[in-house]
Design a protein around this motif. Structure first.
Motif, short mmCIF file in Angstrom:
data_model
loop_
_atom_site.label_atom_id
_atom_site.label_comp_id
_atom_site.label_asym_id
_atom_site.label_seq_id
_atom_site.Cartn_x
_atom_site.Cartn_y
_atom_site.Cartn_z
N VAL A 323 -9.26 1.02 -10.09
CA VAL A 323 -10.57 0.66 -9.73
C VAL A 323 -11.00 -0.87 -9.65
N THR A 324 -10.31 -1.64 -10.69
CA THR A 324 -10.70 -2.89 -10.64
C THR A 324 -9.61 -3.76 -9.74
N GLY A 325 -8.65 -3.18 -9.41
CA GLY A 325 -7.44 -3.84 -8.32
C GLY A 325 -7.82 -3.67 -6.91
N LYS A 326 -6.77 -3.77 -6.23
CA LYS A 326 -7.09 -3.42 -4.70
C LYS A 326 -6.92 -1.91 -4.42
N THR A 327 -7.89 -1.23 -4.50
CA THR A 327 -8.19 0.12 -4.53
C THR A 327 -7.59 0.70 -3.08
N ALA A 328 -7.87 -0.07 -2.07
CA ALA A 328 -7.48 0.66 -0.55
C ALA A 328 -5.90 0.43 -0.61
N PHE A 329 -5.48 -0.79 -1.01
CA PHE A 329 -4.08 -1.28 -0.81
C PHE A 329 -3.41 0.04 -1.84
#
Length: 741
Positions: A323-329
């Motif tokens: 959630v806090t990172g690059k979710t889509a990636f």
């Protein structure tokens, strides 16, 4: 949905792989009385006969002494002469890699093919226990325990370190490219994927099948009985269990060594604890104490609850990074990883790198992981069997191959791709730390996210729980390996659990003093080798026994029930009024007992008398089932060198359904008089059958058994001859060996 069961009979012994006891009819009747079944709740632990339930658990000194001496000697050698130990271990690993790398890879591949073949075949419906047995644990508790026991803190260790290392130094092709980044997580998935879990499934399937279906001790030697017969009680059986012990303890020590160095770094970040041997000794001591307490408390109160807490915390960490990172990636990368893994699985599985020869890479990764999985296989397999009674082979294999791996897939994809994203963004310093100091990799990644101190604290606590659940499960299983236990529902004594907890800690310390995690990995490659040979023997023994199961299933379709009754095996034909009366009846214990006295018992007695007239050796026992208010009757036909025929009518208590006619004022439970054979309940109720129909049913089942014996000979060829010199039965043989000690 069928009504839930309040009382079920205990598991009856399965078709024995040895000839039945010989002797006068009176002696056999006495023995049968001792094993009269007792009621047990369906959710209760596996029940055994009255004889085995009272047998004490004793130490198998012929396995314990050489295992303990050998392991402690290796540990002391590493502590006293670390340089010499490092040289010897390095030389041995180089030889194994150069000459036997193909063997490890082929063994791993064969294990995958074997378990998938068994699960997909018709014998996949066979239960790890009697046919009527039910799973003891819920699906979540079961998968949480098998996951936490099978993969511990090392998953946190390698989920960041391996993808980054594979990116910088792939086995083939140029490093630090987009293609290397794409394949980095796939190689990690391969090393933690289906191949390793297939080895766990193989061992768990063998343990559970022979222990809960054949009433054999929960040990490796039981799985070899179809191959070497009574010799499993001699030097051959002791050697097999000793090999399992050596592989198991080195596999566990490797995980604990990885956990120690990683947790040490986590404590340095949180509390300023310096990295070094002193802190690692303290961590080993703490883990040994916690693992001992958990193992002594037992599975239900200790291991299960810690495992479930582990899973919740691990899922929480994973979701936070997503959630806090690059979710889509991360989601895109997850789908890509799945496709690449499935597409390249066959190629990676059989890739020995015969032309490029990246031996150093193979030693550090594929060969190490396959040896590590093999070393852990007896430990995790026995633990899985211990918690999997009542599940079919197909359920067991499918769940073991998929449920933990699905979690591992998401975990490795999330953390591995997050780490690669940091490196690709230009943070080469992070990449170098992850590759050269892998114990720092996971924490270094967490430092890139908001709330890092809290994240690191949660990760450290989660790692400690992973560490403890691996250690306590290991001590529990190793105590079982070095004990003589007739009841598969029992575990080794507490003092043995404590001993193996301490021994594992000492071995871990010794290997860390030699050269850290790398030396532990090398030792695992060596120690996994002898047990890999045992795995082939286990596959052969299991295959032989499952072919007999196939003969039993075939006899269901080719026996001759129609000759007497004109019906399928499900039950004699009845008039429509009889069928309606049965469906409207929910008898209590008094009605069940009256039917037993007036119809069922006289019918079975008549069959027994006629069989004796025809020259058969027959045992007939009956008596009241404690707590049921109704009796049971068991007819056994002793068939010399072939498996006995058993026909048992047993009262099974069920909850009265709400749709029952005139349910108001009725008892909350009712009884079915179910038919049981050597493999458990056949699932139908005799209440309402006439005397002639009961006799017909006995004869139908007897004819089915004779047809099974005929097919069994066709399937196994010389199987009966292999057992010609076998002892009277497994328990008698076990008791004989025990008396010698």
């Amino acid at each position: 949905m069928p009504p839930s069961t309040a009382h079920t009979p205990p598991p009856t012994p399965a078709l024995k792989p040895t000839r039945p006891a010989q002797g006068p009819p009176s002696a056999r009747a006495t023995a049968a009385d001792k094993t009269a079944p007792r009621p047990a709740r369906s959710e209760a632990p596996p029940q055994t006969t009255a004889e085995t339930a009272t047998e004490p658990v004793t130490t198998n000194m012929r396995v314990f002494v050489p295992s303990a001496v050998g392991i402690l000697a290796i540990a002391l050698w590493a502590i006293v002469a670390p340089d010499h130990a490092a040289t010897v271990i390095g030389s041995m690993v180089s030889w194994v890699s150069k000459n036997l790398g193909w063997y490890y890879i082929l063994t791993a591949t064969i294990a995958v093919v074997f378990v998938v073949f068994v699960a997909a075949s018709r014998v996949g419906r066979t239960k790890l226990g009697p046919d009527h047995s039910k799973p003891q644990y819920s699906l979540f508790s079961w998968t949480a325990m098998l996951f936490a026991a099978g993969i511990g803190i090392d998953l946190m260790f390698f989920s960041v370190a391996e993808p980054v290392t594979q990116y910088y130094g792939p086995p083939a092709g140029q490093g630090e490219t987009l293609e290397a980044a794409r394949q980095a997580v796939v190689w990690t998935l391969f090393h933690y994927g289906i191949t390793g879990w297939a080895m766990y499934a193989l061992m768990g399937m063998a343990f559970g099948y022979f222990a809960y279906r054949f009433n054999m001790p929960l040990s490796i030697r039981s799985a070899l009985y179809p191959i070497i017969g009574k010799r499993v009680h001699g030097v051959a059986g002791d050697a097999v269990d000793t090999a399992a012990m050596l592989g198991t303890i080195f596999g566990i020590a490797t995980s604990l060594g990885i956990g120690v160095v990683q947790l040490n770094f986590g404590l340095k970040i949180l509390f300023g604890v310096e990295e070094g041997l002193a802190a690692q000794i303290a961590l080993i001591t703490l883990a040994v104490i916690m693992a001992t307490i958990s193992a002594v408390v037992g599975i239900d109160k200790g291991i299960r609850r810690l495992s479930e807490l582990n899973v919740f915390l691990a899922i929480g960490l994973m979701l936070y990074i997503t959630v806090t990172g690059k979710t889509a990636f991360l989601l895109d990368a997850l789908v890509l990883n799945i496709g690449d893994y499935l597409g390249g699985f066959a190629d990676m599985t059989l890739n020995t790198f015969a032309f490029d020869r990246p031996d150093e890479w193979m030693n550090g990764w594929t060969l190490f992981f396959w040896a590590w999985w093999i070393a852990w296989a007896p430990f995790v397999g026995l633990f899985l069997a211990r918690i999997s009674r009542g599940r079919t082979i197909r359920q067991f294999v499918v769940a073991t191959l998929t449920v933990p791996f699905l979690f591992i897939l998401v975990w490795l994809s999330v953390f591995g791709n997050s780490a690669l994203d940091v490196v690709l963004a230009g943070n080469d310093a992070f990449g170098q730390v992850a590759m050269n100091q892998p114990e720092r990799a996971f924490y270094s990644l967490l430092e890139q996210y908001p709330g890092a101190p809290l994240l690191i604290g949660v990760a450290t606590f989660t790692g400690l729980l992973f560490y403890v659940t691996s250690a306590d499960s290991g001590s529990l299983v190793m105590s079982t390996f070095t004990s003589r236990i007739k009841d598969p529902g029992k575990d080794g004594p507490n003092w043995l659990r404590i001993f193996w907890s301490v021994a594992t800690g000492v071995l871990t310390l010794g290997m860390l003093m030699v050269g850290g995690v790398a030396t532990l990995q090398s030792a695992t490659i060596i120690m996994g080798l002898p047990f890999s040979v045992v795995m082939y023997l286990i596959m052969a023994g299991l295959y032989k026994s499952l072919r007999i199961e196939a003969a039993l299933a075939e006899s269901l379709h080719t026996s001759l029930p129609g000759a007497l009754s004109g019906r399928a095996v499900a039950g004699p034909q009845r008039s429509w009024r009889q069928r309606l009366a049965r469906s409207m009846s929910y008898p209590g214990p008094a009605q069940a007992q009256r039917y037993m006295n007036l119809v069922a018992l006289p019918a079975v007695q008549e069959v027994a008398a006629e069989l004796r007239t025809q020259g058969a050796v027959v045992e007939l026992t009956n008596g009241t089932v404690e707590g049921a208010g109704c009796s049971q009757v068991t007819l056994t036909v002793v068939l010399a060198d072939d498996p006995d025929f058993r026909y048992q009518i047993y009262p099974v208590e069920h909850v009265t359904p709400t749709y029952a006619p005139r349910a108001q004022g009725r008892n909350q439970t009712y009884y079915r008089l179910e038919v049981f054979s050597m493999t458990g309940s056949h699932g139908y109720d005799l209440m309402g059958y006439t005397k002639d129909q009961v006799i017909t049913d006995v004869l139908d089942q007897y004819e089915r058994h004779l047809e099974f014996l005929h097919l069994q000979r066709d399937f196994t060829g010389s199987a009966m001859a292999d057992q010609a010199d076998a002892p009277e039965d497994w328990n008698a043989d076990f008791a004989m060996e025990e008396s010698k000690n």
